[in-house]
Design an enzyme around this catalytic site. Structure first.
Site, PDB file in Angstrom:
ATOM      1  N   SER A  29      37.343  23.218  46.783  1.00 16.00           N
ATOM      2  CA  SER A  29      37.611  21.988  46.020  1.00 16.00           C
ATOM      3  C   SER A  29      38.509  21.033  46.791  1.00 16.00           C
ATOM      4  O   SER A  29      39.594  21.417  47.232  1.00 16.00           O
ATOM      5  CB  SER A  29      38.314  22.321  44.698  1.00 16.00           C
ATOM      6  OG  SER A  29      37.531  23.181  43.938  1.00 16.00           O
ATOM      7  N   HIS A  60      33.160  18.976  44.643  1.00 13.67           N
ATOM      8  CA  HIS A  60      32.256  19.740  45.502  1.00 13.67           C
ATOM      9  C   HIS A  60      31.007  18.914  45.764  1.00 13.67           C
ATOM     10  O   HIS A  60      30.356  18.472  44.827  1.00 13.67           O
ATOM     11  CB  HIS A  60      31.842  21.046  44.824  1.00 13.67           C
ATOM     12  CG  HIS A  60      32.892  22.095  44.883  1.00 13.67           C
ATOM     13  ND1 HIS A  60      32.831  23.155  45.754  1.00 13.67           N
ATOM     14  CD2 HIS A  60      34.035  22.242  44.200  1.00 13.67           C
ATOM     15  CE1 HIS A  60      33.901  23.906  45.589  1.00 13.67           C
ATOM     16  NE2 HIS A  60      34.649  23.382  44.646  1.00 13.67           N
ATOM     17  N   HIS A  82      30.279  28.622  41.568  1.00  9.79           N
ATOM     18  CA  HIS A  82      31.320  29.433  40.914  1.00  9.79           C
ATOM     19  C   HIS A  82      30.743  30.186  39.716  1.00  9.79           C
ATOM     20  O   HIS A  82      29.781  29.737  39.098  1.00  9.79           O
ATOM     21  CB  HIS A  82      32.437  28.521  40.399  1.00  9.79           C
ATOM     22  CG  HIS A  82      33.115  27.716  41.453  1.00  9.79           C
ATOM     23  ND1 HIS A  82      32.667  26.467  41.835  1.00  9.79           N
ATOM     24  CD2 HIS A  82      34.216  27.968  42.205  1.00  9.79           C
ATOM     25  CE1 HIS A  82      33.465  26.000  42.787  1.00  9.79           C
ATOM     26  NE2 HIS A  82      34.398  26.887  43.033  1.00  9.79           N
ATOM     27  N   TYR A  84      32.301  30.350  36.920  1.00  6.81           N
ATOM     28  CA  TYR A  84      32.627  29.589  35.699  1.00  6.81           C
ATOM     29  C   TYR A  84      31.603  28.509  35.378  1.00  6.81           C
ATOM     30  O   TYR A  84      31.580  27.982  34.268  1.00  6.81           O
ATOM     31  CB  TYR A  84      34.056  29.001  35.765  1.00  6.81           C
ATOM     32  CG  TYR A  84      34.300  27.975  36.858  1.00  6.81           C
ATOM     33  CD1 TYR A  84      33.774  26.695  36.798  1.00  6.81           C
ATOM     34  CD2 TYR A  84      35.099  28.304  37.951  1.00  6.81           C
ATOM     35  CE1 TYR A  84      34.013  25.769  37.798  1.00  6.81           C
ATOM     36  CE2 TYR A  84      35.342  27.394  38.961  1.00  6.81           C
ATOM     37  CZ  TYR A  84      34.796  26.131  38.871  1.00  6.81           C
ATOM     38  OH  TYR A  84      35.035  25.233  39.870  1.00  6.81           O
ATOM     39  N   GLU A  85      30.740  28.203  36.349  1.00  7.50           N
ATOM     40  CA  GLU A  85      29.666  27.240  36.066  1.00  7.50           C
ATOM     41  C   GLU A  85      28.494  27.910  35.351  1.00  7.50           C
ATOM     42  O   GLU A  85      27.516  27.249  35.010  1.00  7.50           O
ATOM     43  CB  GLU A  85      29.168  26.628  37.379  1.00  7.50           C
ATOM     44  CG  GLU A  85      30.217  25.785  38.076  1.00  7.50           C
ATOM     45  CD  GLU A  85      29.791  25.425  39.494  1.00  7.50           C
ATOM     46  OE1 GLU A  85      29.193  24.347  39.663  1.00  7.50           O
ATOM     47  OE2 GLU A  85      30.041  26.217  40.426  1.00  7.50           O
ATOM     48  N   ALA A 112      40.849  26.280  47.076  1.00  6.77           N
ATOM     49  CA  ALA A 112      42.060  25.776  46.437  1.00  6.77           C
ATOM     50  C   ALA A 112      42.614  26.926  45.606  1.00  6.77           C
ATOM     51  O   ALA A 112      41.853  27.649  44.970  1.00  6.77           O
ATOM     52  CB  ALA A 112      41.707  24.596  45.539  1.00  6.77           C
ATOM     53  N   MET A 210      39.571  30.935  41.611  1.00  6.53           N
ATOM     54  CA  MET A 210      38.359  31.240  40.833  1.00  6.53           C
ATOM     55  C   MET A 210      37.110  31.394  41.707  1.00  6.53           C
ATOM     56  O   MET A 210      35.993  31.269  41.215  1.00  6.53           O
ATOM     57  CB  MET A 210      38.120  30.122  39.804  1.00  6.53           C
ATOM     58  CG  MET A 210      39.308  29.835  38.896  1.00  6.53           C
ATOM     59  SD  MET A 210      39.017  28.400  37.865  1.00  6.53           S
ATOM     60  CE  MET A 210      40.677  28.131  37.181  1.00  6.53           C
ATOM     61  N   SER A 211      37.306  31.643  42.994  1.00  7.04           N
ATOM     62  CA  SER A 211      36.126  31.670  43.884  1.00  7.04           C
ATOM     63  C   SER A 211      36.276  32.749  44.951  1.00  7.04           C
ATOM     64  O   SER A 211      37.064  33.672  44.812  1.00  7.04           O
ATOM     65  CB  SER A 211      35.954  30.291  44.542  1.00  7.04           C
ATOM     66  OG  SER A 211      37.002  30.051  45.468  1.00  7.04           O
ATOM     67  N   ASN A 234      48.600  23.777  43.963  1.00 10.47           N
ATOM     68  CA  ASN A 234      49.595  23.655  42.882  1.00 10.47           C
ATOM     69  C   ASN A 234      50.324  24.979  42.789  1.00 10.47           C
ATOM     70  O   ASN A 234      49.782  26.019  43.180  1.00 10.47           O
ATOM     71  CB  ASN A 234      48.879  23.375  41.539  1.00 10.47           C
ATOM     72  CG  ASN A 234      47.828  24.434  41.225  1.00 10.47           C
ATOM     73  OD1 ASN A 234      46.723  24.408  41.762  1.00 10.47           O
ATOM     74  ND2 ASN A 234      48.183  25.392  40.395  1.00 10.47           N
ATOM     75  N   HIS A 246      43.328  19.370  37.247  1.00 12.17           N
ATOM     76  CA  HIS A 246      42.333  19.461  38.326  1.00 12.17           C
ATOM     77  C   HIS A 246      42.495  18.306  39.319  1.00 12.17           C
ATOM     78  O   HIS A 246      42.296  18.472  40.519  1.00 12.17           O
ATOM     79  CB  HIS A 246      40.926  19.493  37.735  1.00 12.17           C
ATOM     80  CG  HIS A 246      39.855  19.765  38.757  1.00 12.17           C
ATOM     81  ND1 HIS A 246      39.880  20.875  39.581  1.00 12.17           N
ATOM     82  CD2 HIS A 246      38.744  19.081  39.109  1.00 12.17           C
ATOM     83  CE1 HIS A 246      38.831  20.840  40.387  1.00 12.17           C
ATOM     84  NE2 HIS A 246      38.128  19.767  40.131  1.00 12.17           N
TER      85      HIS A 246
HETATM   86  N1  HPA Z   1      44.654  28.887  39.148  1.00 15.99           N
HETATM   87  C1  HPA Z   1      43.386  29.259  39.413  1.00 15.99           C
HETATM   88  N2  HPA Z   1      42.618  28.626  40.280  1.00 15.99           N
HETATM   89  C2  HPA Z   1      43.137  27.564  40.925  1.00 15.99           C
HETATM   90  C3  HPA Z   1      44.453  27.132  40.693  1.00 15.99           C
HETATM   91  C4  HPA Z   1      45.258  27.834  39.757  1.00 15.99           C
HETATM   92  O1  HPA Z   1      46.435  27.508  39.505  1.00 15.99           O
HETATM   93  N3  HPA Z   1      44.664  26.038  41.496  1.00 15.99           N
HETATM   94  C5  HPA Z   1      43.509  25.840  42.192  1.00 15.99           C
HETATM   95  N4  HPA Z   1      42.582  26.760  41.839  1.00 15.99           N
END
Ligand code: HPA
Length: 276
Positions: A29, A60, A82, A84-85, A112, A210-211, A234, A246
């Site tokens: 991302s 993406h 992903h 989650y998609e 990320a 998440m990937s 973050n 996001h």
């Molecule tokens: N948590 C999960 N996935 C992420 C995060 C997070 O804080 N930041 C970027 N991808």
């Protein structure tokens, strides 16, 4: 899935002019900039490739980019599928398997991630040394495809030690230190609660995202060499006293693009040398 990856491979093989790449990069991302750096670019939208899952995540691009850096052929997955998609674990691994079948031997994953380790700060690039799969799934479930790899693949060095050494040296040459960390993979798409982050820290995670993990499992199954770099976009939930958005994840990704691009350029030829 086996015939699907072969059909996708055949489609791509017919379209590569500059030689079969030995190395691939998967961009996370907000980290898409690297694809623009390639010489003699040939871009193929995922939607044009037979069976390739189309990525819908914001930030993406959803295309495969063939090209070269200083004459070395490489291929970039700009955007990934992903869980989650709504993708299955096998769909999340589809790109890696297809590129492995095409002849790629080395894959550099970027993503990320939220920083759990308090020594990290926003914008840090961290080498993944190992992972904890909390996604509740694995791309290898179901009948084993013996043409890809063994039923029970070893994962004791999922992120090659030698590749990590090379990446650390390249970072140092570019003037920064790259720490290592353990990546916990969750399914998302909701960010974690502060209690979940305390749990992840307790079990030894430094990063959360998440990937990447389904792809790394599939790559190890096929015997491909993996390197993975997280961008701490973050600090994880409950660390800074503010919400995770996001947009911030994407903006931090853009801030580190220069550093990541020069790192990838330095690292890729050395990784290819390592497996040649
Ligand atoms: N948590 C999960 N996935 C992420 C995060 C997070 O804080 N930041 C970027 N991808």
């Amino acid at each position: 899935m086996s015939t699907e990856t072969m059909e996708a491979r055949d489609f791509l093989a017919a379209r590569i002019a500059g030689g079969v790449p030995k190395a691939a990069v998967v961009l996370g991302s907000g980290l898409g900039a690297f694809a623009d750096e390639l010489e003699q670019r040939v871009e193929i939208p995922y939607g044009a490739i037979p069976h390739w899952p189309v990525s819908t995540a914001i930030g993406h691009a959803g295309k495969l980019v063939f090209g070269a850096i200083e004459g070395l052929p490489i291929v970039v997955m700009s955007g990934r599928a992903h869980l989650y998609e709504g993708n299955t674990p096998a769909q999340a691994a589809f790109g890696v398997r297809t590129l492995g079948r095409l002849g790629v031997r080395v894959i550099v994953f970027t993503n990320a991630a939220g920083g759990i380790n308090l020594d990290y700060s926003q914008g840090a690039l961290v080498l993944i040394s190992d992972h904890i799969n909390l996604q509740g799934s694995n791309p290898l479930t179901g009948p084993n495809d013996d043409s890809l790899g063994p039923r029970f693949p070893d994962m004791s060095e999922a992120y090659a030690v030698r590749f990590r050494q090379i990446a650390r040296e390249a970072a140092r040459e570019s003037g920064f230190e790259m720490p290592e960390g353990i990546y916990a993979a969750v399914s998302g798409p909701s960010y974690e609660t502060p209690a979940e982050i305390r749990f992840l820290r307790t079990i030894g995670a430094d990063l959360v995202g998440m990937s990447t993990v389904p792809e790394v499992i599939a790559a190890n199954h096929m015997g491909l060499g993996c390197l993975a770099i997280s961008c701490v976009t973050n600090m994880a939930a409950g660390i800074a006293q503010r919400k995770i958005e996001h947009q911030e994840v994407l903006e931090t990704g853009r801030l580190v693009r220069g550093r990541l691009v020069s790192l990838l350029k330095a690292v890729l030829p050395r990784l290819v040398m390592e497996v040649s």
